[in-house]
Design a protein around this motif. Structure first.
Motif, PDB file in Angstrom:
ATOM      1  N   PHE A 265      43.066   9.652 -15.988  1.00  0.00           N
ATOM      2  CA  PHE A 265      41.835   8.999 -16.431  1.00  0.00           C
ATOM      3  C   PHE A 265      41.898   7.533 -16.045  1.00  0.00           C
ATOM      4  O   PHE A 265      42.982   6.945 -16.003  1.00  0.00           O
ATOM      5  CB  PHE A 265      41.690   9.095 -17.958  1.00  0.00           C
ATOM      6  CG  PHE A 265      41.379  10.469 -18.467  1.00  0.00           C
ATOM      7  CD1 PHE A 265      40.060  10.857 -18.675  1.00  0.00           C
ATOM      8  CD2 PHE A 265      42.393  11.367 -18.741  1.00  0.00           C
ATOM      9  CE1 PHE A 265      39.763  12.124 -19.148  1.00  0.00           C
ATOM     10  CE2 PHE A 265      42.105  12.641 -19.220  1.00  0.00           C
ATOM     11  CZ  PHE A 265      40.792  13.013 -19.425  1.00  0.00           C
ATOM     12  N   LEU A 266      40.734   6.938 -15.799  1.00  0.00           N
ATOM     13  CA  LEU A 266      40.617   5.502 -15.581  1.00  0.00           C
ATOM     14  C   LEU A 266      40.122   4.853 -16.865  1.00  0.00           C
ATOM     15  O   LEU A 266      39.281   5.416 -17.565  1.00  0.00           O
ATOM     16  CB  LEU A 266      39.624   5.210 -14.458  1.00  0.00           C
ATOM     17  CG  LEU A 266      40.064   5.628 -13.063  1.00  0.00           C
ATOM     18  CD1 LEU A 266      38.907   5.481 -12.089  1.00  0.00           C
ATOM     19  CD2 LEU A 266      41.255   4.809 -12.605  1.00  0.00           C
ATOM     20  N   SER A 267      40.639   3.657 -17.156  1.00  0.00           N
ATOM     21  CA  SER A 267      40.279   2.974 -18.392  1.00  0.00           C
ATOM     22  C   SER A 267      40.393   1.469 -18.209  1.00  0.00           C
ATOM     23  O   SER A 267      41.250   0.990 -17.468  1.00  0.00           O
ATOM     24  CB  SER A 267      41.216   3.428 -19.512  1.00  0.00           C
ATOM     25  OG  SER A 267      41.053   2.631 -20.661  1.00  0.00           O
ATOM     26  N   GLU A 268      39.553   0.737 -18.922  1.00  0.00           N
ATOM     27  CA  GLU A 268      39.679  -0.723 -18.967  1.00  0.00           C
ATOM     28  C   GLU A 268      40.847  -1.127 -19.867  1.00  0.00           C
ATOM     29  O   GLU A 268      41.383  -2.222 -19.732  1.00  0.00           O
ATOM     30  CB  GLU A 268      38.384  -1.355 -19.484  1.00  0.00           C
ATOM     31  CG  GLU A 268      37.224  -1.287 -18.514  1.00  0.00           C
ATOM     32  CD  GLU A 268      37.411  -2.150 -17.277  1.00  0.00           C
ATOM     33  OE1 GLU A 268      38.080  -3.206 -17.356  1.00  0.00           O
ATOM     34  OE2 GLU A 268      36.880  -1.759 -16.217  1.00  0.00           O
ATOM     35  N   CYS A 269      41.247  -0.250 -20.788  1.00  0.00           N
ATOM     36  CA  CYS A 269      42.303  -0.547 -21.766  1.00  0.00           C
ATOM     37  C   CYS A 269      43.235   0.653 -21.929  1.00  0.00           C
ATOM     38  O   CYS A 269      43.218   1.317 -22.979  1.00  0.00           O
ATOM     39  CB  CYS A 269      41.693  -0.924 -23.107  1.00  0.00           C
ATOM     40  SG  CYS A 269      40.523  -2.277 -23.039  1.00  0.00           S
ATOM     41  N   PRO A 270      44.065   0.956 -20.922  1.00  0.00           N
ATOM     42  CA  PRO A 270      44.913   2.150 -21.001  1.00  0.00           C
ATOM     43  C   PRO A 270      45.813   2.207 -22.238  1.00  0.00           C
ATOM     44  O   PRO A 270      45.915   3.252 -22.883  1.00  0.00           O
ATOM     45  CB  PRO A 270      45.754   2.081 -19.724  1.00  0.00           C
ATOM     46  CG  PRO A 270      44.970   1.233 -18.797  1.00  0.00           C
ATOM     47  CD  PRO A 270      44.225   0.248 -19.653  1.00  0.00           C
ATOM     48  N   ALA A 271      46.445   1.090 -22.585  1.00  0.00           N
ATOM     49  CA  ALA A 271      47.360   1.096 -23.733  1.00  0.00           C
ATOM     50  C   ALA A 271      46.615   1.414 -25.028  1.00  0.00           C
ATOM     51  O   ALA A 271      47.127   2.150 -25.882  1.00  0.00           O
ATOM     52  CB  ALA A 271      48.087  -0.242 -23.840  1.00  0.00           C
ATOM     53  N   GLU A 272      45.406   0.886 -25.173  1.00  0.00           N
ATOM     54  CA  GLU A 272      44.607   1.165 -26.374  1.00  0.00           C
ATOM     55  C   GLU A 272      44.211   2.633 -26.437  1.00  0.00           C
ATOM     56  O   GLU A 272      44.244   3.245 -27.513  1.00  0.00           O
ATOM     57  CB  GLU A 272      43.359   0.289 -26.400  1.00  0.00           C
ATOM     58  CG  GLU A 272      43.636  -1.165 -26.694  1.00  0.00           C
ATOM     59  CD  GLU A 272      42.365  -2.010 -26.668  1.00  0.00           C
ATOM     60  OE1 GLU A 272      41.259  -1.458 -26.892  1.00  0.00           O
ATOM     61  OE2 GLU A 272      42.488  -3.217 -26.417  1.00  0.00           O
ATOM     62  N   ASP A 273      43.842   3.205 -25.302  1.00  0.00           N
ATOM     63  CA  ASP A 273      43.466   4.616 -25.281  1.00  0.00           C
ATOM     64  C   ASP A 273      44.656   5.510 -25.608  1.00  0.00           C
ATOM     65  O   ASP A 273      44.515   6.491 -26.341  1.00  0.00           O
ATOM     66  CB  ASP A 273      42.862   4.995 -23.935  1.00  0.00           C
ATOM     67  CG  ASP A 273      41.489   4.363 -23.735  1.00  0.00           C
ATOM     68  OD1 ASP A 273      40.718   4.317 -24.720  1.00  0.00           O
ATOM     69  OD2 ASP A 273      41.197   3.925 -22.624  1.00  0.00           O
ATOM     70  N   ILE A 274      45.803   5.170 -25.082  1.00  0.00           N
ATOM     71  CA  ILE A 274      47.003   5.961 -25.386  1.00  0.00           C
ATOM     72  C   ILE A 274      47.371   5.803 -26.860  1.00  0.00           C
ATOM     73  O   ILE A 274      47.801   6.758 -27.503  1.00  0.00           O
ATOM     74  CB  ILE A 274      48.149   5.594 -24.428  1.00  0.00           C
ATOM     75  CG1 ILE A 274      47.819   6.176 -23.043  1.00  0.00           C
ATOM     76  CG2 ILE A 274      49.487   6.112 -24.951  1.00  0.00           C
ATOM     77  CD1 ILE A 274      48.827   5.886 -21.965  1.00  0.00           C
TER      78      ILE A 274
ATOM     79  N   LYS B  24      49.869  -0.901 -15.424  1.00  0.00           N
ATOM     80  CA  LYS B  24      48.528  -0.383 -15.170  1.00  0.00           C
ATOM     81  C   LYS B  24      48.473   1.137 -15.091  1.00  0.00           C
ATOM     82  O   LYS B  24      47.384   1.709 -15.066  1.00  0.00           O
ATOM     83  CB  LYS B  24      47.992  -0.955 -13.857  1.00  0.00           C
ATOM     84  CG  LYS B  24      47.761  -2.444 -13.894  1.00  0.00           C
ATOM     85  CD  LYS B  24      47.219  -2.920 -12.572  1.00  0.00           C
ATOM     86  CE  LYS B  24      46.950  -4.414 -12.615  1.00  0.00           C
ATOM     87  NZ  LYS B  24      46.341  -4.870 -11.358  1.00  0.00           N
ATOM     88  N   GLU B  25      49.616   1.791 -15.018  1.00  0.00           N
ATOM     89  CA  GLU B  25      49.670   3.243 -14.861  1.00  0.00           C
ATOM     90  C   GLU B  25      50.580   3.818 -15.942  1.00  0.00           C
ATOM     91  O   GLU B  25      51.798   3.829 -15.808  1.00  0.00           O
ATOM     92  CB  GLU B  25      50.205   3.607 -13.483  1.00  0.00           C
ATOM     93  CG  GLU B  25      49.337   3.067 -12.363  1.00  0.00           C
ATOM     94  CD  GLU B  25      50.044   3.075 -11.024  1.00  0.00           C
ATOM     95  OE1 GLU B  25      49.504   3.677 -10.092  1.00  0.00           O
ATOM     96  OE2 GLU B  25      51.137   2.479 -10.924  1.00  0.00           O
ATOM     97  N   LEU B  26      49.948   4.285 -17.014  1.00  0.00           N
ATOM     98  CA  LEU B  26      50.674   4.789 -18.176  1.00  0.00           C
ATOM     99  C   LEU B  26      50.473   6.299 -18.290  1.00  0.00           C
ATOM    100  O   LEU B  26      49.514   6.840 -17.751  1.00  0.00           O
ATOM    101  CB  LEU B  26      50.172   4.091 -19.441  1.00  0.00           C
ATOM    102  CG  LEU B  26      50.151   2.556 -19.400  1.00  0.00           C
ATOM    103  CD1 LEU B  26      49.506   2.007 -20.669  1.00  0.00           C
ATOM    104  CD2 LEU B  26      51.555   1.999 -19.220  1.00  0.00           C
ATOM    105  N   TRP B  27      51.369   6.954 -19.003  1.00  0.00           N
ATOM    106  CA  TRP B  27      51.215   8.387 -19.232  1.00  0.00           C
ATOM    107  C   TRP B  27      51.662   8.718 -20.650  1.00  0.00           C
ATOM    108  O   TRP B  27      52.369   7.948 -21.289  1.00  0.00           O
ATOM    109  CB  TRP B  27      51.993   9.225 -18.215  1.00  0.00           C
ATOM    110  CG  TRP B  27      53.474   8.960 -18.176  1.00  0.00           C
ATOM    111  CD1 TRP B  27      54.146   8.154 -17.292  1.00  0.00           C
ATOM    112  CD2 TRP B  27      54.477   9.481 -19.058  1.00  0.00           C
ATOM    113  NE1 TRP B  27      55.493   8.136 -17.575  1.00  0.00           N
ATOM    114  CE2 TRP B  27      55.720   8.955 -18.660  1.00  0.00           C
ATOM    115  CE3 TRP B  27      54.446  10.345 -20.158  1.00  0.00           C
ATOM    116  CZ2 TRP B  27      56.918   9.263 -19.305  1.00  0.00           C
ATOM    117  CZ3 TRP B  27      55.643  10.646 -20.809  1.00  0.00           C
ATOM    118  CH2 TRP B  27      56.860  10.112 -20.371  1.00  0.00           C
ATOM    119  N   PHE B  28      51.201   9.882 -21.113  1.00  0.00           N
ATOM    120  CA  PHE B  28      51.707  10.407 -22.381  1.00  0.00           C
ATOM    121  C   PHE B  28      51.877  11.917 -22.271  1.00  0.00           C
ATOM    122  O   PHE B  28      51.244  12.578 -21.460  1.00  0.00           O
ATOM    123  CB  PHE B  28      50.810  10.034 -23.564  1.00  0.00           C
ATOM    124  CG  PHE B  28      49.468  10.697 -23.604  1.00  0.00           C
ATOM    125  CD1 PHE B  28      49.286  11.933 -24.212  1.00  0.00           C
ATOM    126  CD2 PHE B  28      48.362  10.067 -23.051  1.00  0.00           C
ATOM    127  CE1 PHE B  28      48.045  12.534 -24.249  1.00  0.00           C
ATOM    128  CE2 PHE B  28      47.111  10.666 -23.091  1.00  0.00           C
ATOM    129  CZ  PHE B  28      46.955  11.900 -23.692  1.00  0.00           C
TER     130      PHE B  28
END
Length: 130
Positions: free
Chosen positions: A74-83, A105-109
């Motif tokens: 997914f693309l997001s303006e706030c990856p850490a917040e979404d995770i 800039k490239e996070l996963w869970f």
């Protein structure tokens, strides 16, 4: 006419389909097809014309360090917040949660209590800008 991309399929543990549908709602994904009480479904994120098929399968789980190469991104303006939203949801549902990243800039869970052969990546929108 060339073949057109339609969907991708990923496996989850048995009896977790409803949980995964709930989790995908956090990313504004909705059910696009399910045949009665079948243990698989298709989800979508409008207006995109590509579905993700989620299939319950009684199969061996791939270790997280290997399955990170297979992911739904997914693309997001706030990856850490979404995770963080997913991590909070996982805690509320007593699910194991793992996270990591290849860069800031490239996070996963991973939700190893659910996902068998994939993780979810959340990337900052800047990774696709020229």
């Amino acid at each position: 006419m060339s073949p057109k991309l339609h969907h991708f399929a990923f496996n989850i543990k048995p009896n977790t389909l409803e949980l995964v549908l709930e989790m995908f709602k956090i990313f504004d994904c909705t059910l696009s097809f399910r045949d009665g009480s079948s243990r698989w479904c298709m989800i979508e994120q409008k207006p995109l014309a590509i579905d993700i098929q989620i299939v319950e399968k009684n199969d061996k789980q791939i270790p997280t360090e290997i399955k990170t190469s297979t992911h739904i991104a997914f693309l997001s303006e706030c990856p850490a917040e979404d995770i963080q939203k997913i991590e909070n949801w996982a805690k509320e549902n007593s699910l194991t949660f793992q996270k990591g990243g290849w860069s800031e800039k490239e996070l996963w869970f991973d939700l190893p209590d659910i996902f068998l052969n994939f993780v979810i990546e959340v990337m900052h929108t800047s990774v696709v800008k020229g």
